[in-house]
Design an enzyme around this catalytic site. Structure first.
Site, PDB file in Angstrom:
ATOM      1  N   HIS A   1      25.887  48.512  15.259  1.00  0.00           N
ATOM      2  CA  HIS A   1      25.886  49.808  14.669  1.00  0.00           C
ATOM      3  C   HIS A   1      25.298  50.870  15.634  1.00  0.00           C
ATOM      4  O   HIS A   1      24.400  50.508  16.424  1.00  0.00           O
ATOM      5  CB  HIS A   1      24.973  49.871  13.406  1.00  0.00           C
ATOM      6  CG  HIS A   1      25.586  51.022  12.444  1.00  0.00           C
ATOM      7  ND1 HIS A   1      25.210  52.447  12.767  1.00  0.00           N
ATOM      8  CD2 HIS A   1      26.149  50.949  11.583  1.00  0.00           C
ATOM      9  CE1 HIS A   1      25.703  53.377  11.949  1.00  0.00           C
ATOM     10  NE2 HIS A   1      26.239  52.421  11.204  1.00  0.00           N
TER      11      HIS A   1
ATOM     12  N   ASP B   1      29.172  46.031   6.408  1.00  0.00           N
ATOM     13  CA  ASP B   1      30.601  45.240   6.330  1.00  0.00           C
ATOM     14  C   ASP B   1      30.408  43.610   6.383  1.00  0.00           C
ATOM     15  O   ASP B   1      31.332  43.045   6.301  1.00  0.00           O
ATOM     16  CB  ASP B   1      31.525  45.769   7.497  1.00  0.00           C
ATOM     17  CG  ASP B   1      31.682  47.167   7.503  1.00  0.00           C
ATOM     18  OD1 ASP B   1      31.535  47.720   8.293  1.00  0.00           O
ATOM     19  OD2 ASP B   1      32.397  47.473   6.219  1.00  0.00           O
TER      20      ASP B   1
HETATM   21  C1  SDX Z   1      30.640  51.262  10.127  1.00  0.00           C
HETATM   22  O1  SDX Z   1      28.946  55.319  12.417  1.00  0.00           O
HETATM   23  C2  SDX Z   1      28.964  54.719  11.016  1.00  0.00           C
HETATM   24  O2  SDX Z   1      27.864  55.091  10.302  1.00  0.00           O
HETATM   25  C3  SDX Z   1      29.620  53.765  10.474  1.00  0.00           C
HETATM   26  C4  SDX Z   1      29.625  53.138   9.081  1.00  0.00           C
HETATM   27  C5  SDX Z   1      29.516  54.042   8.138  1.00  0.00           C
HETATM   28  O3  SDX Z   1      28.915  53.842   7.320  1.00  0.00           O
HETATM   29  O4  SDX Z   1      30.446  55.338   8.258  1.00  0.00           O
HETATM   30  O5  SDX Z   1      28.134  52.437   9.203  1.00  0.00           O
HETATM   31  C6  SDX Z   1      30.537  52.040   8.890  1.00  0.00           C
HETATM   32  O6  SDX Z   1      31.530  51.222  10.815  1.00  0.00           O
HETATM   33  C7  SDX Z   1      29.935  49.889  10.546  1.00  0.00           C
HETATM   34  C8  SDX Z   1      30.101  49.274  11.880  1.00  0.00           C
HETATM   35  C9  SDX Z   1      31.156  48.182  11.705  1.00  0.00           C
HETATM   36  N1  SDX Z   1      31.860  47.902  12.925  1.00  0.00           N
HETATM   37  C10 SDX Z   1      31.720  46.375  13.081  1.00  0.00           C
HETATM   38  O7  SDX Z   1      31.018  45.646  12.477  1.00  0.00           O
HETATM   39  C11 SDX Z   1      32.342  45.888  14.373  1.00  0.00           C
HETATM   40  C12 SDX Z   1      31.481  45.247  15.274  1.00  0.00           C
HETATM   41  N2  SDX Z   1      30.490  46.065  15.867  1.00  0.00           N
HETATM   42  C13 SDX Z   1      30.710  46.741  17.298  1.00  0.00           C
HETATM   43  O8  SDX Z   1      32.258  47.014  17.602  1.00  0.00           O
HETATM   44  C14 SDX Z   1      29.640  47.735  17.413  1.00  0.00           C
HETATM   45  O9  SDX Z   1      28.328  47.337  17.013  1.00  0.00           O
HETATM   46  C15 SDX Z   1      29.881  49.454  16.973  1.00  0.00           C
HETATM   47  C16 SDX Z   1      31.282  49.757  17.059  1.00  0.00           C
HETATM   48  C17 SDX Z   1      29.559  49.189  15.494  1.00  0.00           C
HETATM   49  C18 SDX Z   1      28.838  50.112  17.781  1.00  0.00           C
HETATM   50  O10 SDX Z   1      29.020  50.117  19.017  1.00  0.00           O
HETATM   51  P1  SDX Z   1      28.429  51.087  19.954  1.00  0.00           P
HETATM   52  O11 SDX Z   1      27.194  51.673  19.431  1.00  0.00           O
HETATM   53  O12 SDX Z   1      29.441  51.739  20.822  1.00  0.00           O
HETATM   54  O13 SDX Z   1      27.923  49.861  20.856  1.00  0.00           O
HETATM   55  P2  SDX Z   1      28.197  49.255  22.056  1.00  0.00           P
HETATM   56  O14 SDX Z   1      29.487  49.167  21.783  1.00  0.00           O
HETATM   57  O15 SDX Z   1      27.850  50.216  23.212  1.00  0.00           O
HETATM   58  O16 SDX Z   1      27.242  47.954  22.089  1.00  0.00           O
HETATM   59  C19 SDX Z   1      26.209  47.936  22.585  1.00  0.00           C
HETATM   60  C20 SDX Z   1      26.034  46.675  23.331  1.00  0.00           C
HETATM   61  C21 SDX Z   1      27.271  46.044  24.213  1.00  0.00           C
HETATM   62  O17 SDX Z   1      27.021  45.313  25.124  1.00  0.00           O
HETATM   63  P3  SDX Z   1      26.665  45.935  26.594  1.00  0.00           P
HETATM   64  O18 SDX Z   1      27.828  46.669  27.127  1.00  0.00           O
HETATM   65  O19 SDX Z   1      25.324  46.979  26.586  1.00  0.00           O
HETATM   66  O20 SDX Z   1      26.269  44.704  27.527  1.00  0.00           O
HETATM   67  O21 SDX Z   1      25.829  45.442  22.139  1.00  0.00           O
HETATM   68  C22 SDX Z   1      27.023  44.701  22.305  1.00  0.00           C
HETATM   69  C23 SDX Z   1      28.129  45.374  23.298  1.00  0.00           C
HETATM   70  O22 SDX Z   1      28.873  44.555  23.829  1.00  0.00           O
HETATM   71  N3  SDX Z   1      27.739  44.746  21.048  1.00  0.00           N
HETATM   72  C24 SDX Z   1      28.080  43.538  20.315  1.00  0.00           C
HETATM   73  C25 SDX Z   1      28.273  43.844  19.088  1.00  0.00           C
HETATM   74  N4  SDX Z   1      28.229  45.230  18.823  1.00  0.00           N
HETATM   75  C26 SDX Z   1      27.610  45.859  19.930  1.00  0.00           C
HETATM   76  N5  SDX Z   1      28.253  42.240  21.029  1.00  0.00           N
HETATM   77  C27 SDX Z   1      28.572  41.397  19.807  1.00  0.00           C
HETATM   78  N6  SDX Z   1      29.153  41.638  18.433  1.00  0.00           N
HETATM   79  C28 SDX Z   1      29.146  42.898  18.186  1.00  0.00           C
HETATM   80  N7  SDX Z   1      29.294  43.155  17.106  1.00  0.00           N
END
Ligand code: SDX
Length: 437
Positions: free
Chosen positions: A314, A372
């Protein structure tokens, strides 16, 4: 609904060195959370922009609706914790709280529920609108189209300068989203539409419109209605997330509220946002069994593999999403109610969570289950197909979107949102006629 008043207080200044010159920037404090540096005069005084793609360190507005502490994993709506609201309240009560800032008295609750109920029917002409879609259209595509079309039917609540029209638009959106969502579902499965009933409460009405058929009497199941109502509360609002920011940006141009909500629905559909509940269940089904979890954990950690654990991570929560805990408990209650023992997807989810939370990669990156992760299992057990999961998220989030939209419209500081950029394209160059290229 009185216009919101700014509660931000100046709490000092920060200095910015810029090629020798120093400028003072005001620091502002809210009632909770990080202070902000007011950069509104930065470009005028330095000729420079801030740069923050994804808005990881940017406050886009002042708001008093929802507060999230990502480090602690806490979520407040108008100061009340999500745990207490789901434990003791109802979705209609949360809607009143988000819209008006206070929990309603008994008489206010009765009046509010009545007013919402009186707006649950759709203009009959809209029923033809659905028939333009293919039966296999994704229900979210239908939601985007039908909600965007509402402004073609409800002209008398599109004048955003009129406080009464703003209130009616809020009520219409909250009241009609379940009707539209249920119709999208019924159209998708080829069953007749079921009209809303004024003698049913919000969640009961919605479940009946989704699952009743003319061929038999509808039997309400209080445990499932209670779970549905709790799921609506959990998804109601979440500060300035992507879809809420979309609604605010659309509204900042003066677009009508129905068009703004349609924009929010479109943004929510993305798998990184509200589409994650559908993607998380598909992921659990693809993993299929506990013994395949290590393979997928490795994929999630592999920088060369685009796979991510859906329902994990998140932007704000760097701790367990408090909604996920409530969602997990509700998941167990629903599975017990519908008589599902040892749901294989739930077994995979619980073991996947256990393994991931013990893995250094996820610990270092502070990746925890989000709302989720368990919602899909619950919604599937309630009888919804995965294509409806994000639609249900949109039904619940409509109150958050419309409350944030109204707060933005009534914010005396609000201006049309117009970010700038860091330009990395071509410098000026002379045009070359096509016969000389
Ligand atoms: C919702 O914003 C809100 O409040 C949203 C929400 C709401 O109520 O409105 O809470 C609802 O959208 C919840 C999130 C649902 N999405 C998912 O579950 C999809 C999977 N999650 C990821 O795509 C990700 O965690 C996000 C999009 C939710 C957040 O992404 P960020 O904050 O941009 O973080 P990032 O992509 O920069 O990740 C940081 C690191 C990365 O590694 P590095 O590049 O630093 O080496 O963490 C890793 C990412 O690769 N990472 C994950 C991961 N999420 C982040 N690795 C594996 N699995 C994951 N799910």
């Amino acid at each position: 609904m009185s216009p919101s008043k700014s509660r931000a207080k100046p709490s000092g200044t920060d200095q910015l060195a810029d090629s020798g010159a120093m400028i003072d920037l005001q620091v502002m404090s809210g009632t909770m959370g990080p202070d902000v540096i007011d950069v509104r005069k930065l470009y005028a005084e330095t000729g420079k922009f801030t740069y923050d793609p994804g808005f990881t360190s940017t406050a886009s507005c002042e708001s008093s609706i929802t507060f999230i502490d990502g480090e602690e994993g806490t979520l407040l709506h108008r100061g009340y914790t999500i745990e207490e609201l789901t434990e003791h309240g109802s979705f209609m009560e949360t809607c009143h709280l988000l819209l008006f800032g206070e929990l309603p008295s008994k008489s206010e609750m009765l009046e509010f529920e009545h007013d919402i109920t009186m707006h649950t029917m759709l203009h009959e002409q809209l029923y033809n609108f659905f028939k333009g879609f293919r039966r296999d259209a994704h229900p979210m595509a239908i939601m985007c189209g039908v909600v965007g079309a509402l402004s073609a039917f409800y002209h008398d609540s599109t004048d955003i300068t009129d406080e009464h029209q703003r209130k009616i638009a809020c009520y219409r959106m909250i009241a009609k989203m379940p009707t539209i969502a249920a119709m999208a579902f019924k159209y998708h499965i080829g069953q007749p539409f079921i009209y809303p009933r004024n003698d049913l409460r919000y969640a009961d009405n919605f479940l009946r419109m989704c699952f009743a058929v003319p061929a038999e009497n509808w039997v309400n199941r209080p445990a499932l209605s209670h779970a549905m109502d709790k799921i609506f509360i959990l998804h109601a609002d979440h500060e300035q997330n992507a879809s809420t920011s979309t609604v605010r940006l659309a509204g900042s141009s003066g677009a009508n509220p129905f068009a703004c909500i349609a924009a929010g629905i479109a943004c929510l559909w993305g798998p990184a946002h509200g589409g994650a509940n559908e993607a998380a269940l598909s992921m659990l089904a693809e993993i299929g069994s506990v013994d395949r979890i290590p393979e997928y954990i490795a994929k999630a950690k592999d920088k060369d593999d685009p796979f991510r654990l859906m329902g994990f991570g998140h932007r704000v929560y760097k701790n367990y999403d408090p909604r996920a805990r409530v969602m997990q408990a509700s998941c167990h209650e629903v599975l017990e109610e519908v008589g599902v023992k040892n749901d294989p997807l739930l077994q995979v989810a619980i073991e996947l969570e256990r393994i991931a939370l013990e893995d250094d990669y996820f610990a270092e990156k502070k990746l925890f289950p989000n709302i989720d992760f368990y919602s899909g299992i619950t919604l599937k057990a309630m009888g919804f197909p995965t294509s409806m999961f994000t639609v249900l998220f949109a039904v619940a989030r409509t109150v958050g979107w419309i409350a944030q939209w109204r707060e933005m419209i009534e914010d005396p500081h609000q201006k049309i949102g117009r970010p700038r950029q860091l330009y990395t394209g071509e410098p000026p160059r002379a045009y070359v006629p096509i016969d000389k290229r």
